[in-house]
Enzyme design. Sequence first.
Site, PDB file in Angstrom:
ATOM      1  N   ASP A 171      64.328  -7.578 -28.737  1.00 37.48           N
ATOM      2  CA  ASP A 171      64.859  -7.733 -27.522  1.00 37.48           C
ATOM      3  C   ASP A 171      65.563  -6.276 -27.484  1.00 37.48           C
ATOM      4  O   ASP A 171      66.533  -6.310 -27.829  1.00 37.48           O
ATOM      5  CB  ASP A 171      65.622  -8.559 -26.919  1.00 37.48           C
ATOM      6  N   THR A 227      55.469 -19.352 -22.639  1.00 36.02           N
ATOM      7  CA  THR A 227      56.121 -19.894 -21.520  1.00 36.02           C
ATOM      8  C   THR A 227      56.561 -18.914 -20.423  1.00 36.02           C
ATOM      9  O   THR A 227      57.371 -19.354 -19.616  1.00 36.02           O
ATOM     10  CB  THR A 227      57.111 -21.015 -21.791  1.00 36.02           C
ATOM     11  N   ALA A 228      56.238 -17.737 -20.491  1.00 39.72           N
ATOM     12  CA  ALA A 228      56.600 -16.515 -19.905  1.00 39.72           C
ATOM     13  C   ALA A 228      55.909 -16.189 -18.840  1.00 39.72           C
ATOM     14  O   ALA A 228      55.659 -16.811 -17.686  1.00 39.72           O
ATOM     15  CB  ALA A 228      57.089 -15.066 -20.678  1.00 39.72           C
ATOM     16  N   ARG A 229      54.995 -15.240 -18.928  1.00 41.73           N
ATOM     17  CA  ARG A 229      54.163 -14.657 -17.784  1.00 41.73           C
ATOM     18  C   ARG A 229      52.704 -14.431 -18.668  1.00 41.73           C
ATOM     19  O   ARG A 229      52.550 -14.104 -19.760  1.00 41.73           O
ATOM     20  CB  ARG A 229      54.505 -13.230 -17.346  1.00 41.73           C
ATOM     21  N   ASP A 253      51.726 -22.080 -21.429  1.00 46.27           N
ATOM     22  CA  ASP A 253      52.353 -22.535 -19.814  1.00 46.27           C
ATOM     23  C   ASP A 253      51.992 -21.694 -18.514  1.00 46.27           C
ATOM     24  O   ASP A 253      52.394 -21.902 -17.715  1.00 46.27           O
ATOM     25  CB  ASP A 253      53.924 -23.058 -20.017  1.00 46.27           C
ATOM     26  N   GLU A 258      46.813 -17.447 -11.583  1.00 48.48           N
ATOM     27  CA  GLU A 258      47.064 -18.998 -11.366  1.00 48.48           C
ATOM     28  C   GLU A 258      47.094 -19.073  -9.876  1.00 48.48           C
ATOM     29  O   GLU A 258      47.110 -18.400  -9.029  1.00 48.48           O
ATOM     30  CB  GLU A 258      48.755 -19.063 -11.948  1.00 48.48           C
ATOM     31  N   HIS A 277      52.000 -24.024 -15.993  1.00 48.66           N
ATOM     32  CA  HIS A 277      53.216 -23.291 -15.431  1.00 48.66           C
ATOM     33  C   HIS A 277      54.374 -24.279 -15.202  1.00 48.66           C
ATOM     34  O   HIS A 277      54.782 -24.013 -13.726  1.00 48.66           O
ATOM     35  CB  HIS A 277      52.890 -22.168 -14.562  1.00 48.66           C
ATOM     36  N   ILE A 278      54.661 -25.318 -15.551  1.00 47.83           N
ATOM     37  CA  ILE A 278      55.658 -26.299 -15.341  1.00 47.83           C
ATOM     38  C   ILE A 278      56.848 -26.192 -16.097  1.00 47.83           C
ATOM     39  O   ILE A 278      57.688 -27.045 -15.963  1.00 47.83           O
ATOM     40  CB  ILE A 278      55.108 -27.459 -15.283  1.00 47.83           C
ATOM     41  N   GLY A 279      57.064 -25.344 -16.965  1.00 46.41           N
ATOM     42  CA  GLY A 279      58.066 -25.201 -17.796  1.00 46.41           C
ATOM     43  C   GLY A 279      59.478 -25.085 -17.178  1.00 46.41           C
ATOM     44  O   GLY A 279      60.330 -25.990 -17.558  1.00 46.41           O
TER      45      GLY A 279
END
Length: 309
Positions: A171, A227-229, A253, A258, A277-279
């Site tokens: 990062d 679990t991001a995009r 996720d 979508e 996509h419910i994280g």
Amino acid sequence: MSTILITGADLAAPALELLRDYDIVYAGKTPTEDSLVALCRAHDPVAIIVRYGKVGAAVMDAAPALKVISKHGSGTDTIDKVAAQARGIEVVAAVGANAAAVAEQALALLLACAKSVVELNDRMHDGHWDKSTHKSLELGGRTIGLVGLGAIGLRFARMADALGMRVIGFDPYARKLPDYVQSVDLATIWRESDAISLHCPLTDDNRGLLDAQTLAQCKRGVIVVNTARGGLVDEDALLAAVRSGQVMSAGLDSFAVEPMTAGHPFQHEPHFVLSPHIGGVTSDAYVNMGVGAAKNLLQVLARSGAAAH
């Protein structure tokens, strides 16, 4: 009374209480650009809280009074930030509001992949007992590579460290990392990780970050968690990598398009663990994101002199 538009069908009660001095208009669960433009023309909101759908220039131009677009969550890729800046509209996000929820989902997907939870569950329900033939993967002592070390990535890093994993992360904006996270470059992530988990926002620069080239640089049998995009992953390349065994299993996720529609190539494909996509969708995160979005927009409106009247 000024209006706030919610691009969804509801908002948590504590958030609504914060916005009690405004008229609230809901766009419904699946708002289209046309419906949002029509609602903006009808109500001229001073603020939009973005839950679902996209907010682009056409929506902004239909709301001359618009001062702020507030994301119900942390990812602002569904908002045209360049268009907003050009029109003097501030974009804010409830960063960290759903960090615990998403990090837990990433851990659940990682464990499901490593322990073949879905596959073994299906086999058990079909009457099989695979004790003598199945061996799952032990995560302790193995390396997890994290792309993105914001609130969610660092929360997940703490969980991985507690499992006894070596945590490396990339990062360029992260500062003052905990001592159990080793900062590395992307090449090291691909080369050394036994599992990779994505926790970064989607930008023009990192779209398709995980593609055929980068997946080929990974260890054979790597686990991929996202679990991001969805746009961070080249889905065709990931499917090929899973089928070839280069990727042992993928826990996803989020997806390029979508909601996922019938006939998507990931469906009924072994070694894919999928969630819709419910994280960040827990009862706690729902409240936290709503309150965060409400507080953020109120701060902007107070600064701009466009408070409720």
